[in-house]
Design a protein around this motif. Sequence first.
Motif, PDB file in Angstrom:
ATOM      1  N   VAL A 232      34.087  55.321 146.865  1.00  0.00           N
ATOM      2  CA  VAL A 232      33.463  56.333 145.999  1.00  0.00           C
ATOM      3  C   VAL A 232      34.310  56.551 144.751  1.00  0.00           C
ATOM      4  N   PHE A 233      35.616  56.612 144.950  1.00  0.00           N
ATOM      5  CA  PHE A 233      36.498  56.802 143.793  1.00  0.00           C
ATOM      6  C   PHE A 233      36.483  55.577 142.880  1.00  0.00           C
ATOM      7  N   ARG A 234      36.534  54.398 143.482  1.00  0.00           N
ATOM      8  CA  ARG A 234      36.645  53.157 142.691  1.00  0.00           C
ATOM      9  C   ARG A 234      35.380  52.846 141.912  1.00  0.00           C
ATOM     10  N   TYR A 235      34.221  53.069 142.512  1.00  0.00           N
ATOM     11  CA  TYR A 235      32.987  52.611 141.884  1.00  0.00           C
ATOM     12  C   TYR A 235      32.126  53.737 141.295  1.00  0.00           C
ATOM     13  N   ILE A 236      32.451  54.988 141.610  1.00  0.00           N
ATOM     14  CA  ILE A 236      31.648  56.098 141.078  1.00  0.00           C
ATOM     15  C   ILE A 236      32.494  57.018 140.200  1.00  0.00           C
ATOM     16  N   GLN A 237      33.544  57.582 140.789  1.00  0.00           N
ATOM     17  CA  GLN A 237      34.303  58.605 140.076  1.00  0.00           C
ATOM     18  C   GLN A 237      35.145  58.031 138.936  1.00  0.00           C
ATOM     19  N   LEU A 238      35.890  56.969 139.198  1.00  0.00           N
ATOM     20  CA  LEU A 238      36.751  56.406 138.162  1.00  0.00           C
ATOM     21  C   LEU A 238      35.968  55.897 136.950  1.00  0.00           C
ATOM     22  N   PRO A 239      34.872  55.146 137.134  1.00  0.00           N
ATOM     23  CA  PRO A 239      34.103  54.730 135.944  1.00  0.00           C
ATOM     24  C   PRO A 239      33.552  55.906 135.139  1.00  0.00           C
ATOM     25  N   LYS A 240      33.148  56.975 135.837  1.00  0.00           N
ATOM     26  CA  LYS A 240      32.615  58.135 135.126  1.00  0.00           C
ATOM     27  C   LYS A 240      33.708  58.935 134.417  1.00  0.00           C
ATOM     28  N   MET A 241      34.956  58.753 134.833  1.00  0.00           N
ATOM     29  CA  MET A 241      36.070  59.471 134.207  1.00  0.00           C
ATOM     30  C   MET A 241      36.749  58.662 133.108  1.00  0.00           C
ATOM     31  N   LYS A 242      36.294  57.453 132.840  1.00  0.00           N
ATOM     32  CA  LYS A 242      36.996  56.587 131.897  1.00  0.00           C
ATOM     33  C   LYS A 242      37.106  57.206 130.513  1.00  0.00           C
ATOM     34  N   LYS A 243      36.032  57.819 130.044  1.00  0.00           N
ATOM     35  CA  LYS A 243      36.055  58.381 128.691  1.00  0.00           C
ATOM     36  C   LYS A 243      37.040  59.539 128.590  1.00  0.00           C
ATOM     37  N   VAL A 244      36.997  60.441 129.558  1.00  0.00           N
ATOM     38  CA  VAL A 244      37.906  61.590 129.502  1.00  0.00           C
ATOM     39  C   VAL A 244      39.347  61.151 129.750  1.00  0.00           C
ATOM     40  N   LEU A 245      39.549  60.119 130.581  1.00  0.00           N
ATOM     41  CA  LEU A 245      40.907  59.630 130.805  1.00  0.00           C
ATOM     42  C   LEU A 245      41.439  58.921 129.564  1.00  0.00           C
ATOM     43  N   THR A 246      40.551  58.273 128.818  1.00  0.00           N
ATOM     44  CA  THR A 246      40.969  57.677 127.547  1.00  0.00           C
ATOM     45  C   THR A 246      41.483  58.755 126.602  1.00  0.00           C
ATOM     46  N   ILE A 247      40.747  59.860 126.526  1.00  0.00           N
ATOM     47  CA  ILE A 247      41.192  60.984 125.694  1.00  0.00           C
ATOM     48  C   ILE A 247      42.511  61.548 126.208  1.00  0.00           C
ATOM     49  N   ALA A 248      42.622  61.679 127.534  1.00  0.00           N
ATOM     50  CA  ALA A 248      43.844  62.235 128.119  1.00  0.00           C
ATOM     51  C   ALA A 248      45.053  61.351 127.821  1.00  0.00           C
ATOM     52  N   ILE A 249      44.893  60.045 127.952  1.00  0.00           N
ATOM     53  CA  ILE A 249      46.005  59.126 127.695  1.00  0.00           C
ATOM     54  C   ILE A 249      46.410  59.168 126.233  1.00  0.00           C
ATOM     55  N   LEU A 250      45.430  59.175 125.337  1.00  0.00           N
ATOM     56  CA  LEU A 250      45.744  59.227 123.912  1.00  0.00           C
ATOM     57  C   LEU A 250      46.461  60.536 123.543  1.00  0.00           C
ATOM     58  N   LEU A 251      45.942  61.659 124.052  1.00  0.00           N
ATOM     59  CA  LEU A 251      46.564  62.950 123.742  1.00  0.00           C
ATOM     60  C   LEU A 251      47.974  63.034 124.302  1.00  0.00           C
ATOM     61  N   ARG A 252      48.136  62.602 125.538  1.00  0.00           N
ATOM     62  CA  ARG A 252      49.461  62.698 126.138  1.00  0.00           C
ATOM     63  C   ARG A 252      50.441  61.710 125.521  1.00  0.00           C
ATOM     64  N   PHE A 253      49.944  60.544 125.093  1.00  0.00           N
ATOM     65  CA  PHE A 253      50.844  59.619 124.400  1.00  0.00           C
ATOM     66  C   PHE A 253      51.328  60.230 123.091  1.00  0.00           C
ATOM     67  N   MET A 254      50.404  60.726 122.284  1.00  0.00           N
ATOM     68  CA  MET A 254      50.791  61.280 120.982  1.00  0.00           C
ATOM     69  C   MET A 254      51.684  62.503 121.142  1.00  0.00           C
ATOM     70  N   ASP A 255      51.362  63.365 122.110  1.00  0.00           N
ATOM     71  CA  ASP A 255      52.173  64.570 122.322  1.00  0.00           C
ATOM     72  C   ASP A 255      53.573  64.221 122.820  1.00  0.00           C
ATOM     73  N   SER A 256      53.650  63.347 123.818  1.00  0.00           N
ATOM     74  CA  SER A 256      54.951  63.020 124.409  1.00  0.00           C
ATOM     75  C   SER A 256      55.797  62.163 123.466  1.00  0.00           C
ATOM     76  N   PHE A 257      55.153  61.319 122.646  1.00  0.00           N
ATOM     77  CA  PHE A 257      55.906  60.461 121.734  1.00  0.00           C
ATOM     78  C   PHE A 257      56.437  61.248 120.541  1.00  0.00           C
ATOM     79  N   ASN A 258      55.821  62.391 120.258  1.00  0.00           N
ATOM     80  CA  ASN A 258      56.269  63.228 119.146  1.00  0.00           C
ATOM     81  C   ASN A 258      56.865  64.548 119.610  1.00  0.00           C
ATOM     82  N   ILE A 259      57.179  64.660 120.887  1.00  0.00           N
ATOM     83  CA  ILE A 259      57.684  65.915 121.419  1.00  0.00           C
ATOM     84  C   ILE A 259      59.042  66.246 120.790  1.00  0.00           C
ATOM     85  N   TYR A 260      59.237  67.519 120.512  1.00  0.00           N
ATOM     86  CA  TYR A 260      60.507  67.949 119.911  1.00  0.00           C
ATOM     87  C   TYR A 260      60.995  69.285 120.472  1.00  0.00           C
ATOM     88  N   THR A 261      60.141  70.308 120.389  1.00  0.00           N
ATOM     89  CA  THR A 261      60.593  71.677 120.639  1.00  0.00           C
ATOM     90  C   THR A 261      61.155  71.852 122.041  1.00  0.00           C
TER      91      THR A 261
END
Length: 286
Positions: free
Chosen positions: A196-225
């Motif tokens: 269920v996770f492999r063929y239903i949940q993970l494919p449906k989460m791909k778009k939001v996980l793409t956003i999550a990875i991009l946001l966390r990459f940019m935030d963590s790569f530029n983290i300072y405070t």
Amino acid sequence: MKTQNQRAWIFVLPVLLLVAFNALIPLMTVINYSVQETFGNNQFFWAGLRWFEDILRSERFHAALGRQVLFTITILLIEIPLGVIIALSMPRQGIGVSLCLVLMALPLLIPWNVVGAMWNIFTLPQIGLLGWVMNSLLGISYNMTVSPVAAWITIIVMDVWHWTSLVVLLAYAGLISIPEAYYQAARIDGASNWAVFRYIQLPKMKKVLTIAILLRFMDSFNIYTEPFVLTGGGPGNSTTLLSIDLVKVALGQFDLGPAAAMSLIYFVITLAVSWLFYTLMAKDEQ
């Protein structure tokens, strides 16, 4: 042939112009500093690409960039899977949904400088709860002010505590958007939880996980405070990430030319890796 109505741009155009103005003026200033040398008294001399060459050949820059990359990779490898696991374990209905969402959102509401100060006090060996428990109760020698390993573990745990909630909320939004019919069909076919996770949940989460990875990459790569307030880049230079080193060059040493060149290189690396991430994920989705 039906013509498209483009009048909506009239309402968006002022915002675009304001954002462009606020972005271009600082960028042009940084570019101006990156190709000049100054000795004070507002006197500038043409330096060309000298600062870029010096930065790219600098061992200090390479070391800081290596620490920044290591931190970002570690954060992504921990927060993305952990966020998905927590989202999968959250309830889908009832009062527990609201309670879990509020608890997940709380760390995101705390200002960055407060997070660093809070964890700084929390980990002090003498008065901090975590430091006292580790040293006095568990007998583990823990002092991030003298141990680079302890400092690294602390800033990673701090970032995981602060930002995993963002991944959780995005992943949960993707999960609750899946129609119940998919799960009903899976139960009829006798699919396992992994299927269920492999063929239903993970494919449906791909778009939001793409956003999550991009946001966390940019935030963590530029983290300072947070790491600056927590460790100040120490002990020594063990937690001096590229963002902290950039501020030291710009404000501590007041080397405007090298700092401007470093910030542009920093910007190009962030932009290039973000574009690469997005391109690969979009291509995989297609």
